[in-house]
Design a protein around this motif. Structure first.
Motif, mmCIF file in Angstrom:
data_model
loop_
_atom_site.group_PDB
_atom_site.id
_atom_site.type_symbol
_atom_site.label_atom_id
_atom_site.label_comp_id
_atom_site.label_asym_id
_atom_site.label_seq_id
_atom_site.Cartn_x
_atom_site.Cartn_y
_atom_site.Cartn_z
ATOM 1 N N ARG A 167 0.845 -1.206 0.000
ATOM 2 C CA ARG A 167 0.000 0.000 0.000
ATOM 3 C C ARG A 167 0.876 1.251 0.000
ATOM 4 N NH1 ARG A 167 -3.495 -1.154 4.054
ATOM 5 N NH2 ARG A 167 -5.230 -1.657 2.656
ATOM 6 N N PHE A 168 0.494 2.230 -0.803
ATOM 7 C CA PHE A 168 1.335 3.420 -0.953
ATOM 8 C C PHE A 168 1.340 4.291 0.296
ATOM 9 C CE2 PHE A 168 1.545 7.946 -2.313
ATOM 10 C CZ PHE A 168 2.899 7.975 -2.535
ATOM 11 N N ILE A 169 0.184 4.531 0.889
ATOM 12 C CA ILE A 169 0.117 5.371 2.079
ATOM 13 C C ILE A 169 -0.644 4.639 3.168
ATOM 14 C CG2 ILE A 169 -1.906 6.576 1.128
ATOM 15 C CD1 ILE A 169 -1.100 8.992 2.848
ATOM 16 N N GLU A 170 -0.109 4.675 4.380
ATOM 17 C CA GLU A 170 -0.759 4.068 5.530
ATOM 18 C C GLU A 170 -0.778 5.075 6.678
ATOM 19 O OE1 GLU A 170 1.266 0.335 6.315
ATOM 20 O OE2 GLU A 170 -0.362 -0.703 5.270
ATOM 21 N N ILE A 171 -1.853 5.023 7.450
ATOM 22 C CA ILE A 171 -2.034 5.933 8.583
ATOM 23 C C ILE A 171 -2.095 5.100 9.858
ATOM 24 C CG2 ILE A 171 -3.470 7.730 9.603
ATOM 25 C CD1 ILE A 171 -4.546 8.303 6.812
ATOM 26 N N SER A 172 -1.295 5.487 10.847
ATOM 27 C CA SER A 172 -1.249 4.776 12.128
ATOM 28 C C SER A 172 -1.348 5.772 13.273
ATOM 29 C CB SER A 172 0.063 3.985 12.273
ATOM 30 O OG SER A 172 0.263 3.095 11.206
ATOM 31 N N THR A 173 -1.888 5.306 14.384
ATOM 32 C CA THR A 173 -1.800 6.082 15.615
ATOM 33 C C THR A 173 -0.437 5.841 16.256
ATOM 34 O OG1 THR A 173 -2.712 4.336 17.019
ATOM 35 C CG2 THR A 173 -4.279 5.840 15.953
ATOM 36 N N VAL A 174 0.021 6.799 17.043
ATOM 37 C CA VAL A 174 1.290 6.675 17.759
ATOM 38 C C VAL A 174 1.041 7.048 19.213
ATOM 39 C CG1 VAL A 174 3.691 7.420 17.921
ATOM 40 C CG2 VAL A 174 2.573 7.302 15.689
ATOM 41 N N PHE B 186 3.330 15.340 26.731
ATOM 42 C CA PHE B 186 3.187 15.852 28.091
ATOM 43 C C PHE B 186 4.447 15.456 28.851
ATOM 44 C CE2 PHE B 186 2.178 15.222 32.508
ATOM 45 C CZ PHE B 186 1.332 16.258 32.854
ATOM 46 N N TYR B 187 5.254 16.455 29.280
ATOM 47 C CA TYR B 187 6.499 16.189 29.995
ATOM 48 C C TYR B 187 6.398 16.674 31.435
ATOM 49 C CZ TYR B 187 9.102 15.241 25.654
ATOM 50 O OH TYR B 187 9.549 14.705 24.480
ATOM 51 N N THR B 188 7.075 15.957 32.344
ATOM 52 C CA THR B 188 7.256 16.481 33.691
ATOM 53 C C THR B 188 8.237 17.644 33.634
ATOM 54 O OG1 THR B 188 9.056 14.929 34.154
ATOM 55 C CG2 THR B 188 6.814 14.205 34.693
ATOM 56 N N ALA B 189 8.277 18.446 34.699
ATOM 57 C CA ALA B 189 9.054 19.686 34.681
ATOM 58 C C ALA B 189 10.555 19.450 34.579
ATOM 59 C CB ALA B 189 8.754 20.506 35.937
ATOM 60 N N GLY B 190 11.006 18.214 34.724
ATOM 61 C CA GLY B 190 12.432 17.930 34.634
ATOM 62 C C GLY B 190 13.027 18.184 33.271
ATOM 63 N N TRP C 177 21.279 19.809 36.045
ATOM 64 C CA TRP C 177 20.704 18.625 35.416
ATOM 65 C C TRP C 177 19.299 18.377 35.967
ATOM 66 C CZ3 TRP C 177 22.501 15.411 31.565
ATOM 67 C CH2 TRP C 177 23.826 15.626 31.147
ATOM 68 N N GLY C 178 18.482 17.778 35.140
ATOM 69 C CA GLY C 178 17.152 17.384 35.578
ATOM 70 C C GLY C 178 16.732 16.106 34.873
ATOM 71 N N PHE C 179 15.804 15.387 35.493
ATOM 72 C CA PHE C 179 15.329 14.124 34.946
ATOM 73 C C PHE C 179 13.808 14.107 34.995
ATOM 74 C CE2 PHE C 179 19.509 13.522 36.732
ATOM 75 C CZ PHE C 179 20.192 12.865 35.706
ATOM 76 N N GLY C 180 13.218 13.476 34.004
ATOM 77 C CA GLY C 180 11.763 13.451 33.948
ATOM 78 C C GLY C 180 11.257 12.365 33.016
ATOM 79 N N ALA C 181 10.000 12.478 32.678
ATOM 80 C CA ALA C 181 9.349 11.486 31.823
ATOM 81 C C ALA C 181 8.369 12.198 30.907
ATOM 82 C CB ALA C 181 8.634 10.434 32.673
ATOM 83 N N GLY C 182 7.976 11.503 29.836
ATOM 84 C CA GLY C 182 7.031 12.077 28.884
ATOM 85 C C GLY C 182 6.004 11.047 28.439
ATOM 86 N N VAL C 183 4.842 11.537 28.062
ATOM 87 C CA VAL C 183 3.776 10.726 27.470
ATOM 88 C C VAL C 183 3.448 11.342 26.116
ATOM 89 C CG1 VAL C 183 1.415 9.889 27.700
ATOM 90 C CG2 VAL C 183 2.853 10.117 29.732
ATOM 91 N N HIS C 184 3.318 10.517 25.068
ATOM 92 C CA HIS C 184 3.218 11.014 23.705
ATOM 93 C C HIS C 184 2.003 10.432 22.993
ATOM 94 C CE1 HIS C 184 7.412 12.120 24.468
ATOM 95 N NE2 HIS C 184 7.573 10.872 24.892
#
Length: 438
Positions: A160-167, A211-215, A181-188
């Protein structure tokens, strides 16, 4: 006349009888047996209310095209590696200013079945907060899941030439600004639009909201939200591994409609200094470019080019005109909307009108009285290119283009404090040129 009337009446009575009989049979589908005595049971037409049936509103009963075979002969089948570049931004709020920068990632992934894939990516970002002089640096390790909507709705097709997916996915980040330095996490969460260019290579576009934590910005202490909202607009390429290159890419069975193009014209800038101080016609300078492209479908193409241009951005009494120079490369996708009007192959058309859009990566040198400002940049560009073939292989085109170029300048504020201000150059040019079929 009487015969006609009798025929009409007979037809109406027959239709009425059929409807009544059908309704009776339908009503008898949901019946229950009621005992009349110890030896006899009589079926009575008792309607049973089955309530709301979710199956009537689901996609389970929809027609779905038959899937192609999803072959896995060894673990590396349906595995891919990717390389991406992104524009990266952090959304500001009432306490902190917005930020913008760039992001680069390398990754490896695998399709485990017809609809689900897992990607692991490692990358880095460099960004600037508005008015803060020093950049922030981020290293990020992400695990992302893709769900293939095209396979789910239209059946699995390897070619198929074009495919659409969620991420969707999560990540861990390590960030540094100055010596902190800082450490954190993200949701995408985002969408992936993949275009199959060959049996092995794919090109994809992927807008993502995060959505990232403040780190992610360790020096920001006054933000009570304790999080950062981010966006990323990504373009990348993938290389696919298979047991053997037997994937049927139907559009590749024809000859590739490749072409070379070059052109030139005039360039200026959309700014108050140009319009009010210099004058539009006094500001114009030359713009030239050369590149290659290919119509991989009759409505979709890819192209790359190199360019150079300059113009007068301001003028000073006693010092004269000050020029700004731009040079670099563009990678664009082309959409040909007139394909949906006559649906003829691109090679058979005398007239095309490609809409081109993509990133522009370049070097800017702005000459001023005291300081020459130079920087690398990643911007966005768009153009329209109406093209008329004057021979079988040669076309003549006009191309108005607009580029948006972001950059930052460290300046002294009141009291001598160094601050970083963000600016955008809106560059437009009008060009003419030729295309040559390859």
């Amino acid at each position: 006349m009487k015969t006609v009337c009798r025929y009409i009446i007979s037809t109406l009575l027959t239709t009425l009888f059929t409807l009544v009989a059908s309704a009776t049979l339908y009503a008898q589908e949901d019946t229950t047996m009621v005992a009349q005595d110890d030896t006899t049971q009589v079926a009575q037409e008792v309607k049973v209310d089955k309530g709301w049936n979710a199956m009537n509103y689901s996609l389970q009963k929809r027609y779905k095209p038959q899937d192609e075979v999803f072959e896995v002969k060894k673990f590396t089948d349906h595995t891919f590696i990717s390389l991406t570049g992104s524009g990266f931004g952090l959304i500001g709020n009432e306490n902190i200013s917005r930020a913008s920068g760039v992001n680069f990632n390398v990754g490896v992934g695998k399709w485990f079945d017809k609809s689900n894939a897992l990607r692991i990516e490692l990358g880095g970002s460099r960004y600037f907060r508005r008015r803060l002089p020093n950049p922030g640096w981020v290293m990020e390790l992400a695990a992302l899941h893709q769900f293939n909507l095209s396979s789910y709705l239209k059946g699995y097709r390897e070619g198929r030439f074009i495919e659409i997916s969620t991420v969707e996915g999560i990540s861990g980040v390590a960030a540094k600004r100055d010596s902190t330095w800082g450490f954190g996490a993200g949701v995408h969460l985002g969408l992936n639009f993949t275009f199959r260019l060959s049996e092995r290579f794919d090109f994809f576009v992927e807008p993502i909201f995060s959505f990232y934590t403040a780190g992610i910005d360790p020096v920001v202490k006054e933000d009570w939200h304790k999080y950062d909202l981010s966006y990323r607009y990504t373009m990348g390429v993938k290389y696919n591994f298979f047991e053997a290159p037997k994937v049927k890419i139907h559009w590749l069975e024809k000859e590739v409609d490749g072409y070379m193009f070059y052109g030139g014209g005039v360039q200026s800038q959309n700014s108050d200094l140009v319009w009010k101080e210099v004058g539009l016609f006094n500001s114009v300078g030359p713009h030239a470019f050369i590149g290659v492209g290919s119509w991989v479908k009759d409505f979709f193409g890819v192209r790359g080019s190199l360019f150079y241009g300059n113009h007068i951005w301001t003028t000073y009494e006693g010092f004269g005109d000050m020029k700004a120079h731009y040079m670099g490369g563009r990678l664009e996708v082309s959409i040909e909307p007139f394909y949906w009007v006559h649906r003829r192959p691109i090679a058979q058309r005398r007239f095309t009108c490609g809409i081109n859009i993509g990133p522009e990566i370049g070097f800017m040198n702005r000459i001023d009285v005291e300081n020459n400002y130079s920087t690398m940049y990643i911007g966005a560009t768009a153009s329209i290119q109406p093209n008329v073939k004057i021979t079988k292989d040669v076309g003549f085109f006009m191309e108005p283009r607009f580029s948006l170029i972001p950059y930052a300048v460290v300046e002294s504020s009141t009291g001598g404090v160094k601050i970083r201000n963000m600016y955008f150059d809106g560059i437009f040019n009008i060009n003419m040129g030729f295309t040559y079929s390859l």
